[in-house]
Write an enzyme that holds these catalytic residues in place. Structure first.
Site, PDB file in Angstrom:
ATOM      1  N   GLY A   1     -21.520   6.776   2.424  1.00  0.00           N
ATOM      2  CA  GLY A   1     -20.638   7.122   1.313  1.00  0.00           C
ATOM      3  C   GLY A   1     -21.209   6.609   0.008  1.00  0.00           C
TER       4      GLY A   1
ATOM      5  N   LYS B 193       0.846  -1.190   0.000  1.00  0.00           N
ATOM      6  CA  LYS B 193       0.000   0.000   0.000  1.00  0.00           C
ATOM      7  C   LYS B 193       0.879   1.235   0.000  1.00  0.00           C
ATOM      8  CE  LYS B 193      -4.505   0.757   0.057  1.00  0.00           C
ATOM      9  NZ  LYS B 193      -5.485  -0.030  -0.701  1.00  0.00           N
TER      10      LYS B 193
END
Length: 342
Positions: free
Chosen positions: A175, A80
């Protein structure tokens, strides 16, 4: 800042701190485990409060990517990147190109894709400096990510609510980005009742116009009296304060790192809430990207996506068998795969 003693450090193979003064780039790249293959994971850009918060995020996210790929049956490890800065104001072509150079310096041990704060155009700029980045069609993984979450949600509904269809199931989505919109579309098409929220009113308006969802304020969404709560924004929303107030029987969403701390996994179980571990169920994105990159056909990709249902059932069964949280059960299953490969 101590990396090796950090509570989120989990035997990470490599953690790279990147600084480029001319562009203002401040980033951290973490490679967790490459036993199964090269590390793969997205680039996230956020206005982190400080570098400590950014480090915690990249360590947790990269570990999650390792487990995600393992459970999905992919020959990939976990990595990541987090970039410290507001993507609306701090992102420049110079910063993105500097990041591309940093990724390229790892020599192919890490392949990057999109995450929060990064879009298709950004990936094209990064690709000017490295070939180790997903872009174009391979970067558009939102539909498959949503499908994986939906398959896991169906499995959870069968187990927790004893219902064989999603018709009439009440789902609150926090969201309404790309993945959440596709998830809402799948739910609405199958007769579920969807209520949603987002801090971006334009995004929310589109969901109302095109899908007919109901809306509430961001402050209300977590605690609605619904069957399923689907977190699809940022993480760490499940904590000591929020969990006792949640009325949903199931938590199943696309957001990464939904648990604020590992112990909140067991707390959810104690409150009789079935939590579907995020990295296990939002694997559709990396499955999609990996299959397209490898040139695999749609039938193969669909079969791998369908496996998310099977994995979800295995996680639920193991958690019930050992009376443990579902996140811990998912961790155990992933670690078994990695250990066998070693």
């Amino acid at each position: 800042m101590s990396v090796f003693n950090h509570e989120e450090f989990s035997g990470h193979e490599q953690v790279v701190f990147v600084s480029d003064q001319s562009s203002g780039l401040k980033a951290i790249i973490a490679l967790h485990d490459t036993t199964l293959g090269i590390a793969a994971g997205g680039i996230r850009m956020r206005a982190y409060e400080d570098s400590e918060q950014a480090l915690a995020d990249v360590l947790r996210l990269s570990r999650g990517m390792t487990y995600k790929s393992a459970l999905a049956g992919l020959p990939l490890g976990g990595g990541k990147t987090v970039v410290i800065g507001d993507p609306a104001t701090a992102k420049t072509p110079e910063l993105l190109e500097a990041l591309g150079k940093a990724i390229d310096s790892l020599g192919g041990r890490y392949s990057a894709g999109e995450d929060v704060g990064m879009g298709d155009e950004d990936m094209e700029v990064i690709a000017r400096q490295t070939s180790y980045v997903a872009r174009g069609e391979a970067a558009d993984t939102a539909p498959d990510t949503a499908k994986g979450v939906y398959l896991a949600m169906q499995t959870a509904v069968r187990n927790k609510l004893s219902r064989d269809t999603m018709a009439g199931v009440q789902v609150a989505i926090q969201g309404m980005g790309k993945v959440a919109f596709h998830l809402a579309e799948l739910l609405v098409n199958d007769g579920a009742k969807v209520v949603a929220t987002d801090i971006d009113q334009a995004v929310l308006d589109r969901a109302v116009t095109e899908l007919g969802v109901e809306t509430v304020s961001p402050e209300e969404i977590t605690y609605l009296d619904v069957d399923v709560f689907a977190p699809c924004a940022l993480g760490a929303i499940l904590n000591n304060e929020s969990i006792p107030q949640i009325q949903a029987s199931i938590i199943c969403g696309a957001a990464n790192n939904q648990l604020a701390k590992p112990e909140h996994d067991q707390l959810l179980r104690e409150h009789d809430i079935l939590f579907m571990p995020d990295y296990a169920i939002n694997a559709g994105g990396i499955i999609s990207g990996a299959c397209r990159f490898a040139g695999l056909d749609d039938a193969t990709r669909e079969a791998m996506l369908a496996k998310i249902s099977t994995t979800s059932q295995q996680i639920i069964d193991l958690a019930d068998e050992q009376n443990i949280g579902t996140q811990l059960a998912a961790d155990q299953l992933a670690e078994q795969i990695i250990t066998a490969a070693k």
